[in-house]
Design an enzyme around this catalytic site. Structure first.
Site, PDB file in Angstrom:
ATOM      1  CB  THR A 163      -1.410   6.200   8.443  1.00 25.67           C
ATOM      2  OG1 THR A 163      -0.245   5.142   8.600  1.00 25.67           O
ATOM      3  CG2 THR A 163      -2.215   5.867   7.322  1.00 25.67           C
ATOM      4  CD  GLN A 198       2.218   3.899   6.552  1.00 22.20           C
ATOM      5  OE1 GLN A 198       3.409   4.407   6.450  1.00 22.20           O
ATOM      6  NE2 GLN A 198       1.987   3.064   7.535  1.00 22.20           N
ATOM      7  CG  ASP A 242      -2.801  -2.741   2.872  1.00 21.26           C
ATOM      8  OD1 ASP A 242      -2.934  -3.708   2.138  1.00 21.26           O
ATOM      9  OD2 ASP A 242      -1.754  -2.717   3.555  1.00 21.26           O
ATOM     10  NE  ARG A 303      -1.969  -6.084   3.399  1.00 23.86           N
ATOM     11  CZ  ARG A 303      -0.959  -5.934   3.761  1.00 23.86           C
ATOM     12  NH1 ARG A 303      -0.230  -7.168   4.414  1.00 23.86           N
ATOM     13  NH2 ARG A 303      -0.541  -4.856   3.943  1.00 23.86           N
ATOM     14  CD1 TRP A 305      -6.351  -4.110  10.243  1.00 18.68           C
ATOM     15  CD2 TRP A 305      -7.117  -2.331   9.079  1.00 18.68           C
ATOM     16  NE1 TRP A 305      -6.035  -2.944  10.984  1.00 18.68           N
ATOM     17  CE2 TRP A 305      -6.369  -2.041  10.164  1.00 18.68           C
ATOM     18  CE3 TRP A 305      -7.515  -1.482   8.039  1.00 18.68           C
ATOM     19  CZ2 TRP A 305      -6.201  -0.571  10.455  1.00 18.68           C
ATOM     20  CZ3 TRP A 305      -7.348   0.059   8.338  1.00 18.68           C
ATOM     21  CH2 TRP A 305      -6.712   0.505   9.503  1.00 18.68           C
TER      22      TRP A 305
END
Ligand SMILES: *[C@@H]1O[C@H](CO)[C@@H](O)[C@H](O)[C@H]1NC(C)=O
Ligand SMILES: *[C@@H]1O[C@H](CO)[C@@H](O)[C@H](O)[C@H]1NC(C)=O
Ligand SMILES: *[C@@H]1O[C@H](CO)[C@@H](O)[C@H](O)[C@H]1NC(C)=O
Ligand SMILES: *[C@@H]1O[C@H](CO)[C@@H](O)[C@H](O)[C@H]1NC(C)=O
Ligand SMILES: *[C@@H]1O[C@H](CO)[C@@H](O)[C@H](O)[C@H]1NC(C)=O
EC number: 3.1.1.11
Length: 485
Positions: A163, A198, A242, A303, A305
């Site tokens: 990523t 990603q 995300d 969400r 993390w």
């Protein structure tokens, strides 16, 4: 009613690529010690609120309020400007060449004027030793910086980039400013469930970074709001899963936030955890933004993390794509007894749920007092460092013309402690270091925070387990009843 949606979410998010909170030593499923439940959650949020009020009061009372910090003032006074023009009319033909020429330990504001409308196909890494860099273009005809790596792209060492390594533009230095620039990753959109999809367009790891009228454009994991104090003003951010993530402490004002997919999109994955000092101060705050996407799509506001993910939306217009439950606890089995702090304040539009009829029970409808610490540039202590740059002088170099400009930067480099190696491929170096989990090590002052980022960097290479993501989703579905009745 909500079930099909959640099933879709679970299936889709199974492909997600952020690390599990367990990586921070917090066992998923045991965050709050069960029984105390709702009481604990209230206490924790009150504590968080008290902390914010204290920070706000401290900053408002002095501590640099309204005064730019001394290093920044000094840098602005020594400002130099260059033109980057691929067609050869400027001081540099590529942005990379200009960055290479900046001395390590730079103390001057270096403004790189990017030609309006020009596409710079470059992968860039801005070393932490080179603060005070500005990318300046024209908001009405922005320059574009674009690359197309994904986490699955093979690096020079034959391994996938991961990523962090996928980033088109990485900024690790402090006091970065951009205005009227498009940061883009144009790798093809990852298919739902695909591995290594990603594709980061911009990663900001330095502190006191400000973006005005910029676009950050990509798909999965577009903007790695990695670490530090960040300000995004009148920007557009586009992505899918995300797409704003990391443990920055950031304020987004007047921004357009857009899902580019018809499937499920998750606007934020803010990373925050109790177990690491420094990380607890992070959080994303959105004010006067608008959220929308592809018609028929479904957007989650965030969400979690980590055990204490924190996101606040205020005065934000939410399109119909925003799902009624709003938020997802991800791997946190009992969000109501974790440190998660998800709040909304005076939002509007079909996706807003002011009366909290359908939102997860553990999300907050903030009071004015609760919202106050988040809603304003005071959240990021902006008085001491936020400055909107003047318009671009894109036509000609303000540094004294082509030759003079280039010479000045070179001289500066020679005087620096360590002149950058002309041959070095900075992007590759960055990628390698990131993969070794070393991105932050040795580049930041805060030892504790270094650890955090190193962990984050490593973790970002891991895949999330399907079952964990599904579990988090299921819990979210059950929570409202548990807490409300
Ligand atoms: C200013 O620069 C000096 C020397 O580089 C450094 O020691 C100091 O921490 C800096 N101050 C701030 C507020 O960043
Ligand atoms: C920057 O963005 C804002 C909001 O979209 C807009 O009102 C403003 O005109 C833009 N600035 C320029 C110079 O285009
Ligand atoms: C990136 O673009 C180049 C050509 O411009 C292409 O060869 C390469 O396959 C692309 N990579 C990805 C990951 O899409
Ligand atoms: C909200 O943002 C829009 C641009 O997106 C701007 O024109 C307007 O002035 C902002 N309103 C407030 C109250 O900040
Ligand atoms: C950043 O620059 C310093 C000093 O020139 C160098 O030692 C270091 O390796 C660079 N870091 C990265 C990640 O390129």
């Amino acid at each position: 009613m909500a079930k099909p949606l959640l099933v879709v979410l679970a299936a889709f998010l199974a492909s997600s690529l952020l690390p599990r909170p367990a990586a921070f030593g917090v066992a998923p499923g045991a965050p709050g010690g069960g029984g105390a439940g709702f009481g604990n959650w209230i206490a924790m949020n009150q504590q968080s609120y008290a902390t914010n009020v204290a920070l706000y009061a401290m900053k408002a009372a002095g501590d640099g309020a309204k005064a730019l910090d001394a290093n920044l003032t000094a840098a602005e006074e020594k400002k130099v400007s260059y033109v980057v023009d691929p067609s050869g009319g400027g001081d540099y033909a590529t942005i990379k060449a200009a960055l290479d020429d900046i001395a390590a330990g730079n103390t001057k504001r270096v403004v790189l004027n990017l030609k309006p409308g020009v596409v710079y196909r470059e992968k860039l890494f801005l070393n932490s030793s080179k603060p005070f860099v500005t990318f300046l273009s024209d908001p009405s005809s922005p320059a574009t910086i674009v690359w197309n790596d994904t986490a699955a792209t093979t690096g020079e060492d034959g391994k996938p980039l991961g990523t962090v390594g996928s980033t088109s533009v990485a900024v690790e230095s402090d006091y970065f400013v951009a205005r009227g620039v498009v940061f883009k990753n144009d790798a093809p959109l990852a298919k739902p469930g695909a591995k290594g999809g990603q594709a980061v367009a911009l990663r900001v790891f330095g502190t006191k970074a400000a973006f005005f009228n910029c676009t950050i454009d990509g798909g999965q994991d577009t903007l790695y709001d990695h670490k530090g104090l960040h300000y995004f003003k009148d920007c557009t951010i586009r992505g899918s899963v995300d797409f704003i993530f990391g443990f920055g402490r950031s304020f987004y004002e007047g921004c357009r936030i857009e899902s580019v997919v018809k499937e499920v999109a998750v606007l934020t994955a803010q990373q925050r955890t109790k177990s690491i000092e420094g990380a607890i101060d992070s959080g994303f705050s959105f004010k006067n933004c608008s959220i929308g996407g592809v018609k028929g799509g479904q957007i989650y506001l965030g969400r979690a993390w980590g055990d204490s993910s924190r996101v606040v939306y205020a005065y934000t217009e939410m399109g119909e794509e925003v799902v009624p439950i709003g938020w997802d606890g991800w791997n946190v089995a009992k969000p109501e007894s974790s440190g998660i702090y998800y709040g909304e304040f005076k939002c509007s539009g079909p996706g807003a749920d002011a009366k909290k009829k359908k939102r997860v029970g553990w999300a907050l409808d903030l009071t004015e007092a609760q919202a106050k610490p988040f809603v304003g540039t005071h959240y990021i202590f902006g008085d001491s460092w936020i400055q909107e740059p003047p318009p671009s002088t894109s036509g000609s170099s303000a540094g004294g013309g082509k030759a003079a400009g280039a010479k000045k930067l070179k001289q500066q480099a020679e005087q620096g402690a360590e002149a950058p190696a002309a041959e070095a491929d900075t992007a590759t170096t960055a990628t390698k270091d990131a993969k070794a989990g070393k991105t932050s090590a040795g580049t930041t002052k805060d030892a504790k925070a270094e650890k955090t980022s190193a962990a984050a960097t490593k973790d970002a290479e891991e895949e999330t387990s399907t079952s964990a993501a599904t579990k988090g989703t299921k819990e979210a579905e059950e929570t409202p009843a548990a807490t409300k009745e």
